[in-house]
Structures are given as structure tokens and as C-alpha cells.
Motif scaffolding. Structure first.
Motif, PDB file in Angstrom:
ATOM      1  N   TYR A  41       0.839  -1.188   0.000  1.00 32.75           N
ATOM      2  CA  TYR A  41       0.000   0.000   0.000  1.00 32.75           C
ATOM      3  C   TYR A  41       0.875   1.240   0.000  1.00 32.75           C
ATOM      4  O   TYR A  41       1.821   1.353   0.760  1.00 32.75           O
ATOM      5  N   GLY A  42       0.572   2.154  -0.860  1.00 33.37           N
ATOM      6  CA  GLY A  42       1.347   3.389  -0.924  1.00 33.37           C
ATOM      7  C   GLY A  42       2.182   3.446  -2.179  1.00 33.37           C
ATOM      8  O   GLY A  42       1.897   2.789  -3.173  1.00 33.37           O
ATOM      9  N   HIS A  43       3.210   4.218  -2.118  1.00 36.43           N
ATOM     10  CA  HIS A  43       4.070   4.441  -3.272  1.00 36.43           C
ATOM     11  C   HIS A  43       5.404   3.727  -3.043  1.00 36.43           C
ATOM     12  O   HIS A  43       6.436   4.355  -2.853  1.00 36.43           O
ATOM     13  N   SER A  44       5.363   2.411  -3.045  1.00 37.32           N
ATOM     14  CA  SER A  44       6.559   1.639  -2.716  1.00 37.32           C
ATOM     15  C   SER A  44       7.054   0.796  -3.878  1.00 37.32           C
ATOM     16  O   SER A  44       7.823  -0.123  -3.673  1.00 37.32           O
ATOM     17  N   GLY A  45       6.637   1.083  -5.095  1.00 37.49           N
ATOM     18  CA  GLY A  45       7.038   0.298  -6.258  1.00 37.49           C
ATOM     19  C   GLY A  45       8.539   0.310  -6.490  1.00 37.49           C
ATOM     20  O   GLY A  45       9.136  -0.710  -6.814  1.00 37.49           O
ATOM     21  N   GLN A  46       9.154   1.463  -6.299  1.00 38.04           N
ATOM     22  CA  GLN A  46      10.593   1.570  -6.511  1.00 38.04           C
ATOM     23  C   GLN A  46      11.362   0.771  -5.457  1.00 38.04           C
ATOM     24  O   GLN A  46      12.337   0.096  -5.771  1.00 38.04           O
ATOM     25  N   ARG A  47      10.903   0.801  -4.228  1.00 39.70           N
ATOM     26  CA  ARG A  47      11.557   0.039  -3.157  1.00 39.70           C
ATOM     27  C   ARG A  47      11.432  -1.461  -3.391  1.00 39.70           C
ATOM     28  O   ARG A  47      12.388  -2.214  -3.218  1.00 39.70           O
ATOM     29  N   LEU A  48      10.236  -1.906  -3.777  1.00 37.46           N
ATOM     30  CA  LEU A  48      10.042  -3.331  -4.045  1.00 37.46           C
ATOM     31  C   LEU A  48      10.879  -3.773  -5.233  1.00 37.46           C
ATOM     32  O   LEU A  48      11.380  -4.897  -5.268  1.00 37.46           O
ATOM     33  N   SER A  49      11.046  -2.908  -6.209  1.00 34.36           N
ATOM     34  CA  SER A  49      11.894  -3.225  -7.357  1.00 34.36           C
ATOM     35  C   SER A  49      13.348  -3.399  -6.920  1.00 34.36           C
ATOM     36  O   SER A  49      14.034  -4.315  -7.392  1.00 34.36           O
ATOM     37  N   LYS A  50      13.811  -2.546  -6.017  1.00 38.02           N
ATOM     38  CA  LYS A  50      15.185  -2.668  -5.517  1.00 38.02           C
ATOM     39  C   LYS A  50      15.375  -3.958  -4.725  1.00 38.02           C
ATOM     40  O   LYS A  50      16.405  -4.625  -4.844  1.00 38.02           O
ATOM     41  N   ILE A  51      14.379  -4.310  -3.929  1.00 42.28           N
ATOM     42  CA  ILE A  51      14.477  -5.534  -3.135  1.00 42.28           C
ATOM     43  C   ILE A  51      14.513  -6.757  -4.043  1.00 42.28           C
ATOM     44  O   ILE A  51      15.304  -7.672  -3.845  1.00 42.28           O
ATOM     45  N   ARG A  52      13.668  -6.772  -5.090  1.00 45.26           N
ATOM     46  CA  ARG A  52      13.658  -7.907  -6.009  1.00 45.26           C
ATOM     47  C   ARG A  52      14.971  -7.991  -6.775  1.00 45.26           C
ATOM     48  O   ARG A  52      15.512  -9.066  -6.994  1.00 45.26           O
ATOM     49  N   TYR A  92       6.344  -6.477  -9.274  1.00 47.69           N
ATOM     50  CA  TYR A  92       6.044  -5.262 -10.009  1.00 47.69           C
ATOM     51  C   TYR A  92       4.569  -4.884  -9.986  1.00 47.69           C
ATOM     52  O   TYR A  92       4.226  -3.726 -10.034  1.00 47.69           O
ATOM     53  N   VAL A  93       3.659  -5.824  -9.955  1.00 51.78           N
ATOM     54  CA  VAL A  93       2.239  -5.502 -10.039  1.00 51.78           C
ATOM     55  C   VAL A  93       1.539  -5.573  -8.683  1.00 51.78           C
ATOM     56  O   VAL A  93       0.323  -5.565  -8.606  1.00 51.78           O
ATOM     57  N   ILE A  94       2.289  -5.612  -7.616  1.00 48.79           N
ATOM     58  CA  ILE A  94       1.719  -5.800  -6.298  1.00 48.79           C
ATOM     59  C   ILE A  94       1.307  -4.481  -5.650  1.00 48.79           C
ATOM     60  O   ILE A  94       0.428  -4.454  -4.811  1.00 48.79           O
ATOM     61  N   VAL A  95       1.866  -3.362  -6.053  1.00 50.62           N
ATOM     62  CA  VAL A  95       1.631  -2.084  -5.386  1.00 50.62           C
ATOM     63  C   VAL A  95       0.193  -1.627  -5.600  1.00 50.62           C
ATOM     64  O   VAL A  95      -0.331  -1.652  -6.705  1.00 50.62           O
ATOM     65  N   VAL A  96      -0.473  -1.225  -4.527  1.00 49.88           N
ATOM     66  CA  VAL A  96      -1.854  -0.772  -4.541  1.00 49.88           C
ATOM     67  C   VAL A  96      -1.877   0.676  -4.072  1.00 49.88           C
ATOM     68  O   VAL A  96      -1.150   1.052  -3.157  1.00 49.88           O
ATOM     69  N   ALA A  97      -2.734   1.478  -4.698  1.00 49.46           N
ATOM     70  CA  ALA A  97      -2.852   2.877  -4.275  1.00 49.46           C
ATOM     71  C   ALA A  97      -3.325   2.925  -2.825  1.00 49.46           C
ATOM     72  O   ALA A  97      -4.105   2.070  -2.394  1.00 49.46           O
ATOM     73  N   PRO A  98      -2.864   3.899  -2.053  1.00 49.15           N
ATOM     74  CA  PRO A  98      -3.252   3.956  -0.638  1.00 49.15           C
ATOM     75  C   PRO A  98      -4.737   4.217  -0.471  1.00 49.15           C
ATOM     76  O   PRO A  98      -5.220   5.279  -0.817  1.00 49.15           O
ATOM     77  N   ARG A  99      -5.452   3.234   0.026  1.00 47.79           N
ATOM     78  CA  ARG A  99      -6.877   3.314   0.318  1.00 47.79           C
ATOM     79  C   ARG A  99      -7.633   3.937  -0.843  1.00 47.79           C
ATOM     80  O   ARG A  99      -8.122   5.057  -0.757  1.00 47.79           O
ATOM     81  N   ALA A 100      -7.698   3.224  -1.916  1.00 47.60           N
ATOM     82  CA  ALA A 100      -8.250   3.732  -3.172  1.00 47.60           C
ATOM     83  C   ALA A 100      -9.614   4.379  -2.983  1.00 47.60           C
ATOM     84  O   ALA A 100     -10.525   3.804  -2.404  1.00 47.60           O
ATOM     85  N   GLY A 101      -9.747   5.614  -3.456  1.00 49.83           N
ATOM     86  CA  GLY A 101     -11.001   6.335  -3.406  1.00 49.83           C
ATOM     87  C   GLY A 101     -11.329   6.973  -2.073  1.00 49.83           C
ATOM     88  O   GLY A 101     -12.380   7.580  -1.915  1.00 49.83           O
ATOM     89  N   LYS A 102     -10.465   6.851  -1.101  1.00 45.61           N
ATOM     90  CA  LYS A 102     -10.713   7.437   0.217  1.00 45.61           C
ATOM     91  C   LYS A 102      -9.566   8.362   0.582  1.00 45.61           C
ATOM     92  O   LYS A 102      -8.440   8.157   0.143  1.00 45.61           O
ATOM     93  N   PRO A 103      -9.848   9.363   1.391  1.00 44.21           N
ATOM     94  CA  PRO A 103      -8.724  10.204   1.837  1.00 44.21           C
ATOM     95  C   PRO A 103      -7.786   9.405   2.744  1.00 44.21           C
ATOM     96  O   PRO A 103      -8.179   8.397   3.331  1.00 44.21           O
TER      97      PRO A 103
END
Length: 116
Positions: A41-52, A92-103
Motif C-alpha cells: 500500500y502506498g508508493h513503494s514500487g521503486q523500493r520493491l523493485s530494488k528488493i527484487r 512489479y504488479v503488487i503495489v496498490v494505491a493507498p486506500r483507493a477512493g478514500k482520503p
């Protein structure tokens, strides 16, 4: 991130040299699934890419040491000789927007601070 690197280093350590690479990949996948499930959850795509990428490098290094060959051989086994990185999962496809549609917070002062 440092904890992930330490854990990947521990899973691919020299003491597990007698195990087949598939067993190492199974352990790595279990760790990476848990890590990605927590941080997806969040903007962690770059971090997960580095870990992989680090997990791929350590796995290639493990194969190289196991066969007493060069690092190029480890990368060759990882990318071309066996299908799909010896079964290593993709993050790469695991990242989800933080609480989609909610503040992000329900209330603007959720931490208890007062309005000024």
C-alpha cells in the motif's frame, strides 16, 4: 529496507550451499510475499523493485558459488537456462494505491493536534 537485505543475505548464505536452488527460491518467495504484502500500500514500487533486484543478484551469486563458476554463469542460469528466474516471484504488479477512493486520514487532525 536494510532488514530485507539482511534477511535475503541470510537466506542465500554460504551455509545453505548443499540445498538445491529451488529450495532457496521457495524460502525467498515466502519472505518476499510477506514483505510485499506489508508494503504494497502506498508508493513503494521503486523500493520493491530494488528488493527484487537484490534478491536476483544474491540468487545469481548463490548459483555461481554452488557451481564454482563466474558471475556471468549465475546470471545465465537465472535468466536463460531456467524459466522465470528459477521461480522467483515478481513484485512489479503488487503495489496498490493507498486506500483507493478514500482520503488518507478520516479526520484532518487524526494525530490529535489542535486547530489554530
Amino acid at each position: 529496507m536494510w532488514h530485507a537485505r539482511d534477511r535475503i543475505r541470510e537466506i542465500t548464505a554460504r551455509r545453505w550451499m548443499l540445498l538445491p536452488p529451488e529450495a532457496i527460491v521457495r524460502d525467498l518467495n515466502g519472505f518476499l510475499r510477506g514483505w510485499a504484502g506489508y508494503f504494497r500500500y502506498g508508493h513503494s514500487g521503486q523500493r520493491l523493485s530494488k528488493i527484487r533486484r537484490y534478491a536476483q543478484w544474491r540468487l545469481a551469486h548463490f548459483v555461481r558459488r554452488r557451481h564454482r563458476r563466474s558471475m556471468a554463469f549465475g546470471w545465465w542460469v537465472l535468466t536463460r537456462a531456467r524459466p522465470a528466474d528459477l521461480g522467483l516471484i515478481s513484485l512489479y504488479v503488487i503495489v496498490v494505491a493507498p486506500r483507493a477512493g478514500k482520503p488518507w486520514r478520516d479526520r484532518p487532525n487524526a494525530a490529535g493536534e489542535r486547530r489554530r
